[in-house]
Every structure is written in structure tokens, then in C-alpha cells.
Motif scaffolding. Structure first.
Motif, PDB file in Angstrom:
ATOM      1  N   TYR A 112       0.807  -1.222   0.000  1.00 30.10           N
ATOM      2  CA  TYR A 112       0.000   0.000   0.000  1.00 30.10           C
ATOM      3  C   TYR A 112       0.838   1.269   0.000  1.00 30.10           C
ATOM      4  CZ  TYR A 112      -3.515  -3.428   1.346  1.00 30.10           C
ATOM      5  OH  TYR A 112      -4.337  -4.526   1.390  1.00 30.10           O
ATOM      6  N   GLN A 133      -5.864   3.230   5.205  1.00 26.25           N
ATOM      7  CA  GLN A 133      -6.969   2.337   5.516  1.00 26.25           C
ATOM      8  C   GLN A 133      -6.858   1.094   4.644  1.00 26.25           C
ATOM      9  OE1 GLN A 133     -10.817   4.199   5.482  1.00 26.25           O
ATOM     10  NE2 GLN A 133     -10.301   5.641   7.100  1.00 26.25           N
ATOM     11  N   ILE A 134      -6.720  -0.041   5.288  1.00 21.00           N
ATOM     12  CA  ILE A 134      -6.536  -1.311   4.576  1.00 21.00           C
ATOM     13  C   ILE A 134      -7.904  -1.924   4.299  1.00 21.00           C
ATOM     14  CG2 ILE A 134      -5.550  -3.625   4.724  1.00 21.00           C
ATOM     15  CD1 ILE A 134      -3.468  -2.453   6.664  1.00 21.00           C
ATOM     16  N   PRO A 135      -8.216  -2.247   3.036  1.00 22.45           N
ATOM     17  CA  PRO A 135      -9.515  -2.857   2.720  1.00 22.45           C
ATOM     18  C   PRO A 135      -9.708  -4.167   3.482  1.00 22.45           C
ATOM     19  CG  PRO A 135      -8.386  -2.157   0.712  1.00 22.45           C
ATOM     20  CD  PRO A 135      -7.386  -2.046   1.828  1.00 22.45           C
ATOM     21  N   SER A 136     -10.880  -4.344   4.068  1.00 21.98           N
ATOM     22  CA  SER A 136     -11.136  -5.540   4.867  1.00 21.98           C
ATOM     23  C   SER A 136     -11.022  -6.818   4.042  1.00 21.98           C
ATOM     24  CB  SER A 136     -12.522  -5.456   5.513  1.00 21.98           C
ATOM     25  OG  SER A 136     -13.529  -5.308   4.521  1.00 21.98           O
ATOM     26  N   GLN A 137     -11.339  -6.718   2.747  1.00 20.00           N
ATOM     27  CA  GLN A 137     -11.275  -7.914   1.898  1.00 20.00           C
ATOM     28  C   GLN A 137      -9.841  -8.365   1.631  1.00 20.00           C
ATOM     29  OE1 GLN A 137     -12.630  -5.007   1.041  1.00 20.00           O
ATOM     30  NE2 GLN A 137     -12.033  -4.365  -1.035  1.00 20.00           N
ATOM     31  N   ASP A 138      -8.855  -7.525   1.982  1.00 16.84           N
ATOM     32  CA  ASP A 138      -7.440  -7.888   1.763  1.00 16.84           C
ATOM     33  C   ASP A 138      -6.822  -8.589   2.966  1.00 16.84           C
ATOM     34  OD1 ASP A 138      -7.747  -6.652  -0.638  1.00 16.84           O
ATOM     35  OD2 ASP A 138      -6.372  -4.992  -0.244  1.00 16.84           O
ATOM     36  N   ASN A 215     -10.376   0.939  11.854  1.00 20.26           N
ATOM     37  CA  ASN A 215      -9.942   2.270  11.439  1.00 20.26           C
ATOM     38  C   ASN A 215      -9.421   3.006  12.664  1.00 20.26           C
ATOM     39  OD1 ASN A 215     -10.780   1.761   8.824  1.00 20.26           O
ATOM     40  ND2 ASN A 215     -12.775   2.718   9.097  1.00 20.26           N
ATOM     41  N   THR A 220      -5.170   2.414   9.806  1.00 20.76           N
ATOM     42  CA  THR A 220      -5.646   1.104  10.275  1.00 20.76           C
ATOM     43  C   THR A 220      -4.792   0.618  11.434  1.00 20.76           C
ATOM     44  OG1 THR A 220      -6.348   0.524   8.023  1.00 20.76           O
ATOM     45  CG2 THR A 220      -6.149  -1.285   9.613  1.00 20.76           C
TER      46      THR A 220
END
Length: 389
Positions: A112, A133-138, A215, A220
């Protein structure tokens, strides 16, 4: 300056050192300084070591002005040579978690193009703060990628590059560094300036498990467990899942389906209860004395919302005042609704005669009141309320 033996061999636990300073401090411990030590002082997000030194229990290790301070529960004589032993269970746990943090942080920062802006290693878990902010799906992919380093048994190397080499090297650092820089590299996964101690091979970490992500300050925060901590956590979760599955009479991998079914049935029952409760309220209102303008209703096991609904229905029906009481641990919970807009007046009188706490508007007040039931009924009857039994 104390010689730092832990940098020579992080796996060594026993050594001999000479006491060069010992003084009782305000924290209740004896601050002990040696000419050399294996005890790692808190730094780089990693807690300090504990163990035994010359028969004295070492509770913590800190660094102050370049000196490594051992926090002992007893004094040691200056000048004597003592045998030290580091608590290996604690040390190895920190090495596992610190090394696992490096690998996961390196993967995230590379993916990222973000920074690791916070790191704390507590006795229960590790928290890492990232500037994005790290996507939850990752998250599952990131966790699997980090464990890949373990499956490959990736080496973790420690180097002190020259100034020229360091200028050409891409490495993570939370601040600008000067002088000799200690670089910890975990294969392709991470390259970071760090003063902590780590395992030699990623396989020794055993497991990397993320147990939370939220968050935090625009970025994150990830909560992490490695090694035995991760194993203990998964054992506890698996045991809980087995118990839930047993109670629901379903396999563990079907728990989510069973819970969804129970939630659906619960929602239907809640709606059914609401319908019947509403019908019971209407019946109670219809049974109120016809000549009553102000009514007092005692009802069992009503929630605050239900009390408010019942009181409002009664006040609307009679175009007057309705006081609803239900027993509570501290006496009675109450809701008073008044179409005469004098609820505060009655509340004030209640506070004068009873231990009463509440508040609201002139149209409605609610709270808690302590007092004998018969005396409460008499109070309201004197105010013109008719007790609806």
C-alpha cells in the motif's frame, strides 16, 4: 557502557557479569548496572527482559542515558561478579512476535506504499498502526502472505551497512537515522531498521494470526498474535466453537448457518411478542375506569420503552395523566405522561417525599423511585390518580 551480549547471540540465556552500580530507586526496585548483559532493555516497541541475576529477581530491563538498568527486587554488591539468566519463555515469545510483526508490516507497507506509524508489543497481543486504511477484503490475503514466509522458513539477517550501502538500500524506518544503523531483513518480505532481537528463521515464529483490524486516526490498527500466543488463541476459539456446535447440534463449520437460522426465528418471535404485548396494552387501557382522568398502573417486567408506550396510551385515552410503575432492583422504575403538562410538578413532589431520581419534560418524566408500594399508591390517590389494579 554496558556490553550488549544479546546482540552477539539472542538465543543465549546465561552469562557472567560484574556489578558496577546498584542503588535503590523511588519505584521500589534496585537499579543494577553490569559491565555486560544478556538482558534486553525495552526499546523499538519490544518490552524488556526479566529473569534472575545473582539470586536477585529481575522484574524489568530499561535503558537510560546509554546505561542498561536491571530492575531487581533486592540489591547486589558493587564489584562482585554474578551469574545472570534470562527468562527464555518470555524472551522467545517476544522474538516470535517481533519477527512476525516485521514480516506483516513489510508486506503491508510494500503493498500500500504506506508507513508503520505505531507499534506496541503487550503481554497479550501486538498492535500495529498504519497510515492507510486497509480494505477488509485484503486481510485474509495479507495474513496468508505473512505465513508464507514461515512456510518458506525465510532467514532473518542482521547487518550494519556502511554509509554508502545504506544510502542505496530501501528500508523502513520511523525516523531519520544517523551513525551505525542496524538493519533486519526477512527475505523479500521486509527490510527495516530495528534495535530489537529476532529469530534466525521465520519457521521459528510458527504462526502469524491477525485477530483484529479497525480504522484508527485515518489509518488502520491491526492486532496480531504470533507463535504460542497465536496457537493458544486458536485453541481457545476452537474449543468455544466446538461447545457452540455441540449446543446447536451442528458441526463446527455449520455454526454460522445455525446461528443465522436462530436469529431469524428470534426476530419472528420478537415481532410476535410485540404484537401480543400491544394487544395486552390496548386491553388494559379499555379496562381502565371510565370516570378516571388520571390513572396509576402497576405492571411487572416492563422495559422503559414499554412503560412509555403504556403510559402514553393511557394518557391519550383519558386525556389526562398516566403513571406507570414496574419493580426494579432499586424500588420502582416509572414513567409519567401528562396531557396537563405538569409532569415536572409531580416529579418535584415525589423527590420531596421519596428517594426519587429522574427527569424529562413537562409532558413526560421518567426515573427510579424508592418507597413502599402502599405509600406510593396513597400518594398518587391523594393527587387524584385512580389506581388501576
Amino acid at each position: 557502557m554496558t556490553e550488549r551480549l544479546y546482540y552477539q547471540n539472542a538465543y543465549a540465556t546465561k552469562f557472567m557479569g560484574r556489578v558496577i552500580f546498584c542503588k535503590e530507586a523511588n519505584d521500589g526496585c534496585f537499579h543494577i548496572v553490569l559491565d555486560k548483559t544478556l538482558f534486553y532493555p525495552e526499546g523499538g516497541g519490544q518490552p524488556g527482559d526479566n529473569g534472575v541475576l545473582g539470586g536477585v529477581r529481575i522484574l524489568d530491563t530499561q535503558e537510560e542515558n546509554g546505561q542498561i538498568i536491571h530492575y531487581g527486587d533486592k540489591p547486589l554488591e558493587v564489584g562482585i561478579e554474578v551469574r545472570g539468566e534470562v527468562n527464555w519463555t518470555w524472551r522467545f515469545d517476544l522474538m516470535q512476535n517481533h519477527s512476525g510483526e516485521h514480516i506483516l508490516s513489510g508486506i503491508i507497507c510494500n503493498k500500500y506504499s504506506c508507513d508503520n506509524v505505531g507499534f506496541h508489543m503487550g503481554k497479550d497481543s501486538v498492535t500495529i498502526d498504519f497510515s492507510v486504511q486497509i480494505p477488509s477484503q485484503d486481510l485474509l490475503w495479507l495474513e496468508e502472505k505473512a505465513n508464507e514466509a514461515i512456510w518458506r522458513n525465510t532467514p532473518l539477517s542482521i547487518t550494519y551497512p556502511s554509509k554508502n550501502t545504506l544510502e542505496q538500500l530501501e528500508y523502513r524506518s520511523k525516523k531519520e537515522l544517523f551513525g551505525e544503523v542496524r538493519i533486519v531483513q526477512a527475505g523479500e518480505y521486509d527490510c527495516c531498521a530495528c534495535c530489537g532481537i529476532h529469530v534466525r528463521f521465520a519457521g521459528e515464529i510458527g504462526m502469524i494470526k491477525m485477530i483484529g483490524a479497525q480504522n484508527y486516526k485515518g489509518g488502520t490498527r491491526i492486532e496480531l498474535l504470533c507463535g504460542k500466543r497465536a496457537l493458544t488463541y486458536l485453541q481457545r476459539v476452537n474449543q468455544a466453537a466446538s461447545e457452540v456446535g455441540r449446543k446447536l447440534s451442528v458441526p463446527e463449520d455449520k455454526i454460522d448457518e445455525a446461528v443465522s437460522k436462530i436469529q431469524s426465528e428470534r426476530d419472528m418471535l420478537i415481532q410476535e411478542v410485540k404484537k401480543w404485548k400491544w394487544q395486552s396494552f390496548l386491553m388494559k387501557i379499555e379496562q381502565l375506569p371510565e370516570n378516571a382522568k388520571d390513572v396509576l398502573i402497576l405492571a411487572d417486567e416492563l422495559s422503559g420503552k414499554d412503560m412509555a408506550k403504556l403510559a402514553d396510551l393511557a394518557a391519550e385515552k383519558k386525556n389526562g395523566r398516566a403513571m406507570v410503575l414496574t419493580p426494579s432492583q432499586r424500588g420502582y422504575a416509572f414513567v409519567l405522561v401528562s396531557r396537563k403538562k405538569d409532569a415536572h410538578v409531580i416529579e418535584t413532589e415525589l423527590k420531596k417525599q421519596f428517594n426519587c431520581k429522574g427527569g424529562g419534560k413537562e409532558e413526560a418524566v421518567q426515573g427510579i423511585i424508592e418507597g413502599d408500594e402502599n405509600i406510593l399508591i396513597q400518594f398518587f390517590e391523594e393527587k387524584g390518580f385512580i389506581y388501576a389494579k
